[in-house]
Enzyme design. Structure first.
Site, PDB file in Angstrom:
ATOM      1  N   CYS A 173      39.172  31.596   2.608  1.00 12.83           N
ATOM      2  CA  CYS A 173      38.902  32.842   3.284  1.00 12.83           C
ATOM      3  C   CYS A 173      37.743  32.415   4.491  1.00 12.83           C
ATOM      4  O   CYS A 173      37.387  33.309   5.444  1.00 12.83           O
ATOM      5  CB  CYS A 173      38.130  33.887   2.530  1.00 12.83           C
ATOM      6  SG  CYS A 173      39.716  34.475   1.514  1.00 12.83           S
ATOM      7  N   HIS A 306      31.858  40.516   5.025  1.00 17.58           N
ATOM      8  CA  HIS A 306      33.118  39.949   4.444  1.00 17.58           C
ATOM      9  C   HIS A 306      33.902  41.090   3.773  1.00 17.58           C
ATOM     10  O   HIS A 306      34.877  41.258   4.014  1.00 17.58           O
ATOM     11  CB  HIS A 306      32.621  38.871   3.452  1.00 17.58           C
ATOM     12  CG  HIS A 306      33.908  38.350   2.904  1.00 17.58           C
ATOM     13  ND1 HIS A 306      35.030  37.627   3.794  1.00 17.58           N
ATOM     14  CD2 HIS A 306      34.311  38.094   1.616  1.00 17.58           C
ATOM     15  CE1 HIS A 306      35.795  37.132   3.006  1.00 17.58           C
ATOM     16  NE2 HIS A 306      35.472  37.152   1.486  1.00 17.58           N
ATOM     17  N   HIS A 340      42.935  41.721   4.773  1.00 15.42           N
ATOM     18  CA  HIS A 340      42.132  40.566   4.631  1.00 15.42           C
ATOM     19  C   HIS A 340      43.095  39.232   5.011  1.00 15.42           C
ATOM     20  O   HIS A 340      44.041  39.042   4.230  1.00 15.42           O
ATOM     21  CB  HIS A 340      41.669  40.338   3.076  1.00 15.42           C
ATOM     22  CG  HIS A 340      40.734  38.812   2.878  1.00 15.42           C
ATOM     23  ND1 HIS A 340      40.651  37.961   3.812  1.00 15.42           N
ATOM     24  CD2 HIS A 340      39.877  38.724   1.803  1.00 15.42           C
ATOM     25  CE1 HIS A 340      39.886  37.101   3.278  1.00 15.42           C
ATOM     26  NE2 HIS A 340      39.215  37.545   2.126  1.00 15.42           N
TER      27      HIS A 340
END
Length: 414
Positions: A173, A306, A340
């Protein structure tokens, strides 16, 4: 939008800004400025969709899905014709003009390409394997090369005919956040004069079922910082920028220019998939980014968290943000708008930050069920209609293995 910097507390600036020459962006949030801004203001994206049949055990989930028509990959790049590369092309075509200008100015060998991804062409590989299992042969236009992790960067370089350094970063990520760090290094060393950076990731069953196996997926829209948060939504997206050490020619006389001001990273290696519970690595990355930019915490006007809506991430990130910034800086996670997007997440959220700075739009309000977890360290979540009141934005991305990156974008005054 004009921001008064007279009260900004500056430290000795260690870092030369890296200027942003345009931004191309396509996600569940939209594919153009009008869509992106409208959906951010409305607090919802119609392309965050519930899906059935994608998970092996029959469970439901929500994904950020690209539903618009994607441009065709030119026939001469047939071996690279994947959904992932078509998605990349839909964002790249938005910044073709500055890229071509840079090629004419610097030469094809003076532009680099650094892309972040985690899936590459896996979705095409899944379809090809399904056909092979059903019919005994792969599709004629399929090649394993299409799903190799380096394929997106090679496609971008081939499409523009570039001859400079070309590679892909895949650190889960944080992948497309680390491309900014690598690009900055290439530029500062004088190896190249401009760098195409960004990230692209596509939905595929491999990824969805993998995260489901970790009990990390939510069956509803993700719920960052809520006491009821129960996991992520996965999305697909592409976002690209062109970076250089000099501003665009039409911006050289502008009072304010948008730049990458600072980058901070860390690798705390706490756990293969869980973040450090105290957010030590996250804190280190944010402090390094501030130091690199020569800024103090009070210079930051917004933090794009995040904010995955998993129990562990949101808890530790709130702790880390509070230790560095206290409770005054507005914070939100934009993942309810995009999902995401994994290897593309850093670039996607960098693109949202660029839109805030470039167009002066409101800060993205925090979308959740309004039942904020009282176990979180004190942070201020963005309310609707909030404005950016300081000239810099910090964006966080934290990956498996404790691979963390924080980016600071903002205005420069030359």
């Amino acid at each position: 939008m004009t921001i008064n910097m007279s009260n900004t507390t500056k430290k000795d600036n260690k870092s030369t800004p890296v200027y942003i020459h345009g931004c191309g962006f396509h996600s569940a949030l939209g594919k153009n400025a009008e869509e992106i801004h409208s959906r951010l203001q409305q607090g919802a994206s119609p392309d965050m969709l519930p899906v059935k049949g994608w998970l092996n055990d029959g469970s439901d989930t929500v994904v950020g899905k690209i539903r618009e028509f994607l441009p065709a990959v030119p026939a001469r790049y047939q071996q690279q014709d994947t959904f992932n590369n078509r998605l990349a092309l839909s964002a790249l075509q938005q910044i073709t003009a500055p890229i071509e200008h840079a090629i004419n100015q610097y030469g094809k060998d003076r532009l680099a390409v650094i892309i972040g991804t985690s899936t590459s062409g896996i979705s095409d590989g899944e379809k090809a394997l399904s056909q092979q299992m059903d019919n005994g042969s792969f599709p004629a236009d399929y090649h394993y090369y299409q799903q190799e992790i380096g394929n997106p960067a090679e496609f971008v370089a081939d499409y523009f005919g570039l001859e400079g350094p070309t590679y892909t970063i895949s650190t889960a990520c944080s992948s497309s956040g680390r491309v900014f760090l690598s690009a900055k290094r290439l530029l500062k060393m004088g190896i190249v004069d401009a760098v195409i950076v960004g990230g692209v990731d596509s939905l595929c069953q491999l990824t969805l079922n993998g995260f489901h196996g970790l009990d990390a997926l939510s069956n509803t829209l993700c719920n960052p910082f809520s006491k009821n948060r129960n996991g992520i939504n996965i999305g697909e997206a592409a976002a690209f920028m062109l970076l250089a050490l000099t501003p665009e020619s039409d911006e050289k006389q502008a009072k304010q220019k948008i730049a990458l001001l600072g980058v901070g990273d860390s690798s705390d290696a706490h756990h293969i998939s869980a973040p450090h519970p105290e957010g030590n690595g996250a804190e280190e990355a944010m402090r390094k980014a501030l130091d690199d930019a020569g800024l103090a915490p009070e210079d930051i006007g917004y933090i794009n968290a995040h904010g995955t809506a998993t129990p562990l991430n949101d808890e530790m990130e709130a702790k880390a943000i509070h230790r560095v910034f206290g409770a005054k800086i507005p914070v939100s996670s934009t993942k309810p708008f995009t999902g995401h997007t994994l290897g593309a997440a850093s670039a996607v959220e960098a693109a949202i930050c660029w839109h805030i700075l470039h167009y002066g739009i409101d800060l993205p309000a925090q979308i959740n069920d309004a039942e904020i977890a009282n176990s979180l360290a004190p942070i201020t979540l963005v309310e609707p209609k909030a404005k950016l009141v300081q000239p810099a934005i910090l964006s966080n991305s934290f990956a498996f293995g404790g691979n963390n990156i924080s980016l600071i974008f903002g205005y420069t005054h030359d």
